[in-house]
Design an enzyme around this catalytic site. Structure first.
Site, PDB file in Angstrom:
ATOM      1  N   GLU A  52      -5.302  -4.859  -5.644  1.00  0.00           N
ATOM      2  CA  GLU A  52      -4.347  -5.437  -4.692  1.00  0.00           C
ATOM      3  C   GLU A  52      -4.883  -6.776  -4.223  1.00  0.00           C
ATOM      4  OE1 GLU A  52      -3.128  -2.879  -1.435  1.00  0.00           O
ATOM      5  OE2 GLU A  52      -2.926  -4.588  -0.067  1.00  0.00           O
ATOM      6  N   GLU A 104      -1.384 -11.776   5.135  1.00  0.00           N
ATOM      7  CA  GLU A 104      -0.980 -10.704   6.037  1.00  0.00           C
ATOM      8  C   GLU A 104      -1.176 -11.190   7.468  1.00  0.00           C
ATOM      9  OE1 GLU A 104      -1.734  -6.362   4.597  1.00  0.00           O
ATOM     10  OE2 GLU A 104      -3.565  -7.512   4.193  1.00  0.00           O
TER      11      GLU A 104
END
Length: 272
Positions: A153, A158
């Protein structure tokens, strides 16, 4: 006196003649044009009337998504739509199929995936608050067989409620969840006040993270405590989660609706 004037005039004529015939100074050389190492191979500019189904699929449903999140992801225009050339992903506080929050999560899975490149998006963050979690990220295309985190990932951007700080991370075998390799970027201004460019440059042995082309995080293969699993195709995800183990959960101070706005997503790969 007259002789002096004549001499002065003669001297001036000769001087002007010399200036007229003197060769001009050579012009400075033109700077060499800057050649970008990257070529655009795919993009979505969100300039249609609706989300392009040839580029994106919806993840739908609830159940926490592995992080104990509180939203139900839908494919409704209330949660994901195009407005004036911008993708709007909207989280709402509303009852929906026994859940109190709705939002959207879209992906290029099964449609488009890439190995290496510069992956970027121009995004305006939501105003934030407790429990708000927008993200622009990638998963290994082999997630169904290798499973997470073995598929890998790459979190390009974020944000967990504070609109001045974003995070860039990777997850892999032996360095996932709370042990992910992460670095943060803090802006002097709110990233919710305008659009900003979030990008990674991903190469065989290195991943670099940028905000507005400012490099803030570099990770090399030898720095990972486990296997480097970033050498196969990855697909893109955009979502706006509500709650979860990392950001915590909304409270009475959290304002809804919240919107993550995306001007475009672009993928470049190395020339040659």
């Amino acid at each position: 006196m007259r002789v002096t004037q004549q001499l002065c005039l003669l001297w001036l004529v000769l001087l002007l003649a010399g200036c007229a015939t003197a060769p001009a100074a050579p012009a400075p050389p033109e700077p060499a044009p800057t050649v970008s190492p990257w070529t655009l191979v795919w993009s979505d500019e969100f300039d249609g009337e609706a989300l392009n189904p040839r580029n994106w699929l919806f993840d739908k449903g609830a159940g926490g998504w592995g992080n104990n999140e509180w939203q139900f992801y839908t494919d409704r225009p209330e949660n994901a739509r195009i407005e004036n050339g911008v993708l709007v992903i909207e989280a709402r506080n509303e009852e929906y199929l026994a859940w109190e929050y709705t939002s959207a999560r879209i992906k290029t899975h099964y449609l488009h995936a890439w190995t290496y490149g510069r992956i970027e998006a121009r995004i305006r963050l939501p105003p934030g608050g407790k429990g708000i979690w927008p993200a622009f990220w990638m998963l290994g295309e082999n997630v169904a067989t290798a499973r997470w985190p073995n598929c890998g990932e790459i979190d390009i951007m974020e944000n967990i409620g504070d609109p001045t700080t974003v995070h860039g991370s990777v997850h892999g075998p032996g360095y996932s969840a709370g042990n992910a390799i992460t670095k943060s970027f803090t802006s002097p201004v709110s990233l919710a006040d305008d659009f900003h460019l979030y990008a990674v440059e991903w190469e065989p042995d290195e991943i670099r993270w940028y905000v507005d082309d400012q490099l803030y995080h570099t990770l090399r293969r030898e720095q990972t405590p486990g296997e480097w699993v970033f050498d196969h195709p990855f697909f893109i995800i955009l979502n706006l989660a509500v709650g979860g183990n990392w950001p915590g959960y909304p409270d009475e101070t959290t304002v809804f609706p919240q919107q993550m706005l995306v001007d475009y997503v672009r993928v470049y790969q190395k020339n040659g």
